[in-house]
Design a protein around this motif. Structure first.
Motif, PDB file in Angstrom:
ATOM      1  N   ARG A  50       2.870  41.788   1.944  1.00 28.17           N
ATOM      2  CA  ARG A  50       1.548  41.260   1.591  1.00 28.17           C
ATOM      3  C   ARG A  50       1.314  41.277   0.085  1.00 28.17           C
ATOM      4  O   ARG A  50       0.802  40.316  -0.487  1.00 28.17           O
ATOM      5  CB  ARG A  50       0.450  42.077   2.277  1.00 28.17           C
ATOM      6  CG  ARG A  50      -0.951  41.745   1.772  1.00 28.17           C
ATOM      7  CD  ARG A  50      -2.025  42.628   2.395  1.00 28.17           C
ATOM      8  NE  ARG A  50      -2.136  42.402   3.829  1.00 28.17           N
ATOM      9  CZ  ARG A  50      -3.093  42.944   4.589  1.00 28.17           C
ATOM     10  NH1 ARG A  50      -4.000  43.742   4.045  1.00 28.17           N
ATOM     11  NH2 ARG A  50      -3.134  42.703   5.878  1.00 28.17           N
ATOM     12  N   TYR A  51       1.660  42.396  -0.564  1.00 31.08           N
ATOM     13  CA  TYR A  51       1.311  42.592  -1.974  1.00 31.08           C
ATOM     14  C   TYR A  51       2.394  42.056  -2.896  1.00 31.08           C
ATOM     15  O   TYR A  51       3.572  41.994  -2.544  1.00 31.08           O
ATOM     16  CB  TYR A  51       1.052  44.073  -2.239  1.00 31.08           C
ATOM     17  CG  TYR A  51      -0.091  44.621  -1.434  1.00 31.08           C
ATOM     18  CD1 TYR A  51      -1.402  44.273  -1.728  1.00 31.08           C
ATOM     19  CD2 TYR A  51       0.142  45.461  -0.340  1.00 31.08           C
ATOM     20  CE1 TYR A  51      -2.457  44.758  -0.973  1.00 31.08           C
ATOM     21  CE2 TYR A  51      -0.907  45.952   0.415  1.00 31.08           C
ATOM     22  CZ  TYR A  51      -2.200  45.592   0.104  1.00 31.08           C
ATOM     23  OH  TYR A  51      -3.240  46.066   0.855  1.00 31.08           O
ATOM     24  N   HIS A  52       1.960  41.690  -4.096  1.00 30.21           N
ATOM     25  CA  HIS A  52       2.877  41.136  -5.100  1.00 30.21           C
ATOM     26  C   HIS A  52       2.779  42.002  -6.351  1.00 30.21           C
ATOM     27  O   HIS A  52       1.799  41.928  -7.098  1.00 30.21           O
ATOM     28  CB  HIS A  52       2.491  39.685  -5.404  1.00 30.21           C
ATOM     29  CG  HIS A  52       3.444  38.988  -6.323  1.00 30.21           C
ATOM     30  ND1 HIS A  52       4.804  38.908  -6.087  1.00 30.21           N
ATOM     31  CD2 HIS A  52       3.243  38.327  -7.496  1.00 30.21           C
ATOM     32  CE1 HIS A  52       5.394  38.238  -7.058  1.00 30.21           C
ATOM     33  NE2 HIS A  52       4.471  37.877  -7.928  1.00 30.21           N
ATOM     34  N   ILE A  65     -14.178  38.587 -18.396  1.00 27.40           N
ATOM     35  CA  ILE A  65     -12.978  39.404 -18.265  1.00 27.40           C
ATOM     36  C   ILE A  65     -13.131  40.455 -17.164  1.00 27.40           C
ATOM     37  O   ILE A  65     -14.219  40.980 -16.903  1.00 27.40           O
ATOM     38  CB  ILE A  65     -12.639  40.077 -19.613  1.00 27.40           C
ATOM     39  CG1 ILE A  65     -11.211  40.604 -19.629  1.00 27.40           C
ATOM     40  CG2 ILE A  65     -13.651  41.194 -19.935  1.00 27.40           C
ATOM     41  CD1 ILE A  65     -10.738  41.006 -21.010  1.00 27.40           C
ATOM     42  N   PHE A  66     -12.015  40.775 -16.494  1.00 31.13           N
ATOM     43  CA  PHE A  66     -11.967  41.821 -15.472  1.00 31.13           C
ATOM     44  C   PHE A  66     -11.679  43.161 -16.147  1.00 31.13           C
ATOM     45  O   PHE A  66     -10.965  43.216 -17.162  1.00 31.13           O
ATOM     46  CB  PHE A  66     -10.867  41.488 -14.455  1.00 31.13           C
ATOM     47  CG  PHE A  66     -11.014  42.175 -13.126  1.00 31.13           C
ATOM     48  CD1 PHE A  66     -11.927  41.712 -12.188  1.00 31.13           C
ATOM     49  CD2 PHE A  66     -10.235  43.281 -12.807  1.00 31.13           C
ATOM     50  CE1 PHE A  66     -12.056  42.331 -10.952  1.00 31.13           C
ATOM     51  CE2 PHE A  66     -10.360  43.910 -11.572  1.00 31.13           C
ATOM     52  CZ  PHE A  66     -11.269  43.434 -10.640  1.00 31.13           C
ATOM     53  N   ARG A 119      -8.005  36.056 -11.300  1.00 30.81           N
ATOM     54  CA  ARG A 119      -6.680  35.577 -11.686  1.00 30.81           C
ATOM     55  C   ARG A 119      -5.737  35.488 -10.482  1.00 30.81           C
ATOM     56  O   ARG A 119      -4.759  34.731 -10.501  1.00 30.81           O
ATOM     57  CB  ARG A 119      -6.071  36.508 -12.745  1.00 30.81           C
ATOM     58  CG  ARG A 119      -6.846  36.567 -14.050  1.00 30.81           C
ATOM     59  CD  ARG A 119      -6.302  37.652 -14.972  1.00 30.81           C
ATOM     60  NE  ARG A 119      -6.504  38.991 -14.429  1.00 30.81           N
ATOM     61  CZ  ARG A 119      -6.015  40.107 -14.965  1.00 30.81           C
ATOM     62  NH1 ARG A 119      -5.288  40.030 -16.082  1.00 30.81           N
ATOM     63  NH2 ARG A 119      -6.246  41.292 -14.423  1.00 30.81           N
ATOM     64  N   PHE A 120      -6.015  36.284  -9.436  1.00 31.62           N
ATOM     65  CA  PHE A 120      -5.087  36.379  -8.311  1.00 31.62           C
ATOM     66  C   PHE A 120      -5.749  36.206  -6.944  1.00 31.62           C
ATOM     67  O   PHE A 120      -5.055  36.105  -5.938  1.00 31.62           O
ATOM     68  CB  PHE A 120      -4.377  37.746  -8.345  1.00 31.62           C
ATOM     69  CG  PHE A 120      -3.824  38.104  -9.692  1.00 31.62           C
ATOM     70  CD1 PHE A 120      -2.685  37.479 -10.164  1.00 31.62           C
ATOM     71  CD2 PHE A 120      -4.445  39.052 -10.484  1.00 31.62           C
ATOM     72  CE1 PHE A 120      -2.170  37.799 -11.420  1.00 31.62           C
ATOM     73  CE2 PHE A 120      -3.942  39.378 -11.734  1.00 31.62           C
ATOM     74  CZ  PHE A 120      -2.806  38.746 -12.209  1.00 31.62           C
ATOM     75  N   TYR A 121      -7.063  36.176  -6.911  1.00 34.84           N
ATOM     76  CA  TYR A 121      -7.818  36.222  -5.655  1.00 34.84           C
ATOM     77  C   TYR A 121      -7.505  35.057  -4.719  1.00 34.84           C
ATOM     78  O   TYR A 121      -7.241  35.250  -3.525  1.00 34.84           O
ATOM     79  CB  TYR A 121      -9.310  36.263  -6.004  1.00 34.84           C
ATOM     80  CG  TYR A 121     -10.282  36.140  -4.872  1.00 34.84           C
ATOM     81  CD1 TYR A 121     -10.332  37.089  -3.862  1.00 34.84           C
ATOM     82  CD2 TYR A 121     -11.202  35.080  -4.839  1.00 34.84           C
ATOM     83  CE1 TYR A 121     -11.269  36.987  -2.843  1.00 34.84           C
ATOM     84  CE2 TYR A 121     -12.132  34.971  -3.834  1.00 34.84           C
ATOM     85  CZ  TYR A 121     -12.162  35.935  -2.829  1.00 34.84           C
ATOM     86  OH  TYR A 121     -13.081  35.831  -1.831  1.00 34.84           O
ATOM     87  N   GLY A 138      -3.668  42.763 -10.211  1.00 27.16           N
ATOM     88  CA  GLY A 138      -4.185  42.907 -11.568  1.00 27.16           C
ATOM     89  C   GLY A 138      -3.717  44.202 -12.213  1.00 27.16           C
ATOM     90  O   GLY A 138      -3.377  44.242 -13.408  1.00 27.16           O
ATOM     91  N   MET A 139      -3.704  45.291 -11.431  1.00 19.88           N
ATOM     92  CA  MET A 139      -3.175  46.564 -11.925  1.00 19.88           C
ATOM     93  C   MET A 139      -1.711  46.412 -12.298  1.00 19.88           C
ATOM     94  O   MET A 139      -1.251  46.890 -13.347  1.00 19.88           O
ATOM     95  CB  MET A 139      -3.361  47.635 -10.841  1.00 19.88           C
ATOM     96  CG  MET A 139      -2.668  48.966 -11.082  1.00 19.88           C
ATOM     97  SD  MET A 139      -0.881  49.005 -10.691  1.00 19.88           S
ATOM     98  CE  MET A 139      -0.862  48.529  -8.971  1.00 19.88           C
TER      99      MET A 139
END
Length: 522
Positions: A68-70, A234-235, A276-278, A299-300
């Motif tokens: 699931r995660y990238h 910005i995040f 950016r990734f949602y 993002g992390m």
């Protein structure tokens, strides 16, 4: 004759002074060279990140969550370093962060729950138990703060030994209005956005990161020190990364080795979409909450990648150690979709004594020392980072006011570690975090080899698991293995008493709950 003697004496004195100055100059020069040859160190700490919140598989097989995660930066870090498949922390944040800063086990330092307001406990009410007077004001660099634990702190030791020390992100070391609420009082040269609170009011610059007014600081949840981004789109994760890189530029200008404690607020609730990734996760079919969470994870990871790129671009990679760790198990409550199941194959999540609450993703890259693409199942626990980082930095013969419980894992990294299977790990949580769920509650725990024993203070109940055979802790063997329960209960009780640990009291009798080896079972 007198004049000649005086001249001789003057010449002799001049020679002595010159010799002393040259010797002192050489010593100073040698010290400067020694300092400059020390490795840079980045301690990359993630908040509430679970063992499975990554595309890097820390289990024996790839799981649905790994797919699931990238997290390409974590993949790159693992390719260049060593993965720890059995790395542990506390089940909630402040105990872990205090153990990192002090090298003490939480049972000893007594910051056993999360901290916020001075002299105020965050323990929720319980029908049977009342809770001890734990160190609600956190860890402190001075011995004059009530309800706190005094310690010699890791960044101070690094600072005293020539390091340029940077704090960026979440601190959560000491309660509001205490010295440790400000990382500058804890041995850091630079503090970026760190204060007493353990979570953000908002991840969006457009919402001033939780501050009510643009340019201001609203306690307790508003993030301080990032006013220049207020009103921006910005995040928070990105803002912290940019500021960390600015601080690294200052470290380079100082010609000192640096210690960067990159301590992200992500992926702590509230769940905010990192735009950016949602969308990619929505497109992949995830629910809104899970897409938000996955975007925060990525993002992390981008932050990690940006820092690694900075090292590459500035020829710092070969002399920089990176340690990656999470502060507790992954958050597995609402609004997460798979409640108590977001860390599978591990059971439960943050706040739990089960593996889902305490087992963490951990990677260490140390160029020239750690063999790339390696993996170890040696058990380590969060207090081990204290002596390890000091050893990495070449800091020896240091003095601390506290007893250090951690053991350096440098021998593991160098692949010449003695067999440590006889080492036992301990946890004590004589508190009430609040939420209910599997393994959540007032507990103490021992991990001894493949065996793990959990003791529940409320009803003096035991759970026994063989972790190597039952990583999901689904098969309680306490009734089938009474001798093993007794053996581990004795070890656990003896350890807790040896560190002067705390335990809850019964509300009705006001008497302390029996230690695990003092129950009716024995």
């Amino acid at each position: 004759m007198t004049i000649h003697t005086s001249v001789q004496r003057a010449i002799s004195l001049f020679i002595v002074l010159i010799s002393f100055a040259l010797a002192n100059s050489c010593t100073t020069s040698d010290q400067q060279k020694e300092t400059q040859n020390k490795p840079n160190i980045i301690m990359f700490m993630v908040d509430d990140m679970g063992w499975q919140d990554t595309s890097v598989p820390f289990w024996t097989e790839e799981t649905e969550f790994n797919r699931r995660y990238h997290t390409p930066a974590m993949e790159k870090l693992a390719d260049g370093g060593m993965m720890f498949t059995q790395a542990y922390a506390s089940s909630v944040c402040s105990p872990t962060r205090v153990s990192l800063m002090s090298g003490m086990n939480a049972a000893r330092h007594r910051v056993t729950n999360w901290t916020l307001r001075r002299n105020q406990s965050v323990d929720s009410e319980h029908p049977v138990l009342s809770y001890p007077q734990w160190s609600v004001n956190g860890i402190q660099p001075v011995d004059s703060i009530e309800n706190a634990t005094y310690a010699t702190l890791l960044p101070q030791l690094l600072l005293d030994n020539g390091y340029f020390t940077i704090h960026c992100g979440k601190a959560h070391f000491g309660a509001m209005t205490t010295p440790a609420a400000d990382p500058l009082n804890c041995g850091f040269d630079v503090n970026i956005a760190g204060h007493a609170a353990g979570g953000p009011g908002s991840y969006y610059g457009s919402e001033n990161f939780g501050n009510k007014e643009k340019g201001g600081h609203s306690e307790p949840w508003g993030i301080p020190g990032l006013e220049k981004y207020h009103g921006d789109s910005i995040f928070l994760t990105e803002a912290l990364t940019l500021e960390a890189i600015h601080a690294l530029d200052s470290a380079r200008d100082s010609n000192q080795p640096f210690y960067l404690y990159m301590s992200h607020y992500a992926v702590h609730v509230p769940l905010y979409a990192d735009k950016r990734f949602y969308q990619k996760y929505l497109d992949a079919g995830l629910t809104d909450a899970e897409a938000r969470y996955a975007s925060m994870v990525e993002g992390m990871d981008k932050s990690l990648g940006d820092l690694m790129n900075y090292l590459d671009e500035n020829d710092l990679t070969e002399n920089t150690i990176i340690l990656f760790m999470s502060d507790n198990g992954g958050f597995s409550l609402k609004p997460r979709e798979a409640v108590h199941a977001s860390n599978k194959p591990l059971n439960s999540g943050k706040g739990s004594a089960y593996e889902g609450g305490i087992r963490e993703p951990m990677i260490v890259k140390w160029p020239g020392v750690v063999q790339p693409k390696t993996k170890t199942d040696k058990m380590v626990i969060i207090e081990d980072f204290f002596p390890t980082i000091l050893e990495m930095a070449g800091v020896s013969n240091y003095q601390t006011v506290q007893t250090v419980d951690g053991m350096s894992f440098v021998p593991v990294l160098k692949n010449d570690a003695p067999n440590n299977e006889n080492r036992d790990l301990f946890w004590n949580f004589p508190n009430n975090w609040g939420p209910s769920g599997p393994g959540i509650g007032a507990t103490c725990t021992i991990r001894s080899g493949d065996w793990k024993l959990i003791y529940y203070y409320a009803d003096q109940r035991f759970e026994l698991f063989n972790i190597s055979e039952d990583i999901g802790e689904l098969n309680n063997l306490a009734e089938q293995q009474p001798a093993k329960v007794k053996e581990l209960a004795v070890k656990l009780g003896e350890y807790l008493r040896s560190v002067d640990a705390q335990r809850p009291l019964f509300k009705a009798s006001k008497q302390p709950v029996p230690w695990p080896d003092e129950t009716n079972l024995f």
